[in-house]
Motif scaffolding. Sequence first.
Motif, PDB file in Angstrom:
ATOM      1  N   LYS A  16     -22.665  16.934 -11.115  1.00  0.00           N
ATOM      2  CA  LYS A  16     -22.815  15.572 -10.341  1.00  0.00           C
ATOM      3  C   LYS A  16     -22.501  16.119  -8.855  1.00  0.00           C
ATOM      4  O   LYS A  16     -23.390  15.187  -8.046  1.00  0.00           O
ATOM      5  N   ILE A  72     -26.099  16.613  -7.930  1.00  0.00           N
ATOM      6  CA  ILE A  72     -27.046  15.446  -7.740  1.00  0.00           C
ATOM      7  C   ILE A  72     -26.663  14.626  -6.512  1.00  0.00           C
ATOM      8  O   ILE A  72     -27.703  14.260  -6.053  1.00  0.00           O
ATOM      9  N   TRP A  77     -32.342  17.615  -2.086  1.00  0.00           N
ATOM     10  CA  TRP A  77     -33.526  17.050  -2.800  1.00  0.00           C
ATOM     11  C   TRP A  77     -34.854  17.192  -1.980  1.00  0.00           C
ATOM     12  O   TRP A  77     -35.845  17.324  -2.572  1.00  0.00           O
TER      13      TRP A  77
END
Length: 432
Positions: free
Chosen positions: A236, A239, A244
């Motif tokens: 988590k 993420i 990214w």
Amino acid sequence: MRKASNTKDLFGVSLVVPLLSRHIKLLGGSSTVTGLIGSLYGLLQLFSSVVIGSWSDVVGRQRILLVTLILSGFSYGLLGVSSNVCLVILARIPTGIFKHTQTILKALLSDIVPGYERPYVMGRFCAASSVGFILGPILSGYLVELDGGFYTTCFICCFIFFVNAGVVWWLPYKEWFYVPTQELHLMTETNCESTCTSLCKEENRKHLDRASNGVMKHKTSDPLWSQCISVGQKIKGLICSNLWDIFLVRFLMALANLLYFSNFVLAIEERFSVPPSLIGYLISYGGIIGTLSGCIAGSVARLYNNKTLLLLLHSSILTSCTMAVYSFATSIQIVVLCTTVLGFSTTIGRMCVTDVELSRIEKQARGTLIGAGQSVTAVARILAPLLSGLIQEVSVCGPPRLGAVLALLAILLMISICSKLCKTTEAKVKLQ
């Protein structure tokens, strides 16, 4: 020793993988079944990579590496007794879930190697990986001609994994055992022992301090549900991180490289009418260039003062331009030149993208990060054959041209990342 273990691991895998499709067809499987089994492995790798990497963050690298080696060895042993397609599928399931030795070894190396030497060590790691893939197919080509050759290669691979598990069990893992190369070169025979002892004591103290502060926790005695919660929290956190953009760079470059190699044999054969043996030599030559490039990757990074993001940008530019040149090549000599350049640029690029990722996350989540990176690459592996097949309906040169375009998109994204980093640095300087 860890590099030797990595070489043996990939050597064993490369004995089996080139013969797997042939074995499935001999058992009565169709081309579709062969493709589905390959896709099953890719899908399992996609979802399990980040979990196994995160699990190694929670309970420790050595124990998880031992588990993955043993279970992978059993899966290749089961493949060695497979007499029908169902057994082949059953054997590939644990391999897809637990064959993440590369992920754990990279995380382990990042734990014990200081940041300024990481490009050098990761480059050597990639070189060792390439050696395994160069030697394995050569031996498997001879063994497959014998009666039961495929089964022999599977049992050899199984034996190699168990040997590696024994090596991991025998070698103690302490992150403070590593002595940087620059410091090691300054040691003399008389003060080497005392210096190593003082370094060990200092690093041991730091390690205990971090553990007491809750930064590093490898509590293998925790119940399984507690470990699962910790794994979920780490995933988590990843993420919700700011990684990214670099994951997108990894995805675009991986997809570009896979598109280039997806129809390499078919394209060379159709465009230049060369025999398959020459194509095989060309592929092996590219592997040798990749190995040599891995050996000098650390030196190249030092020329850039370990600014691996800038090195990644330049290597990606070289990759994009070379793919474009290859797609318009008019002679086999140009293809050889492009193979040489791509062998260098792609190896440097893989080393750099891993180092950039590791430099942007805390140490206690490196296994999760590397596992996530492998999952991103797995997505590219799933998409590449589909895109390549569709584009080849238009032109046999389509996949490398699309690869060049995707690499160009990655370059533009990296330029944006570099621009943001420069602005952040300038803001910090003004505040000081």
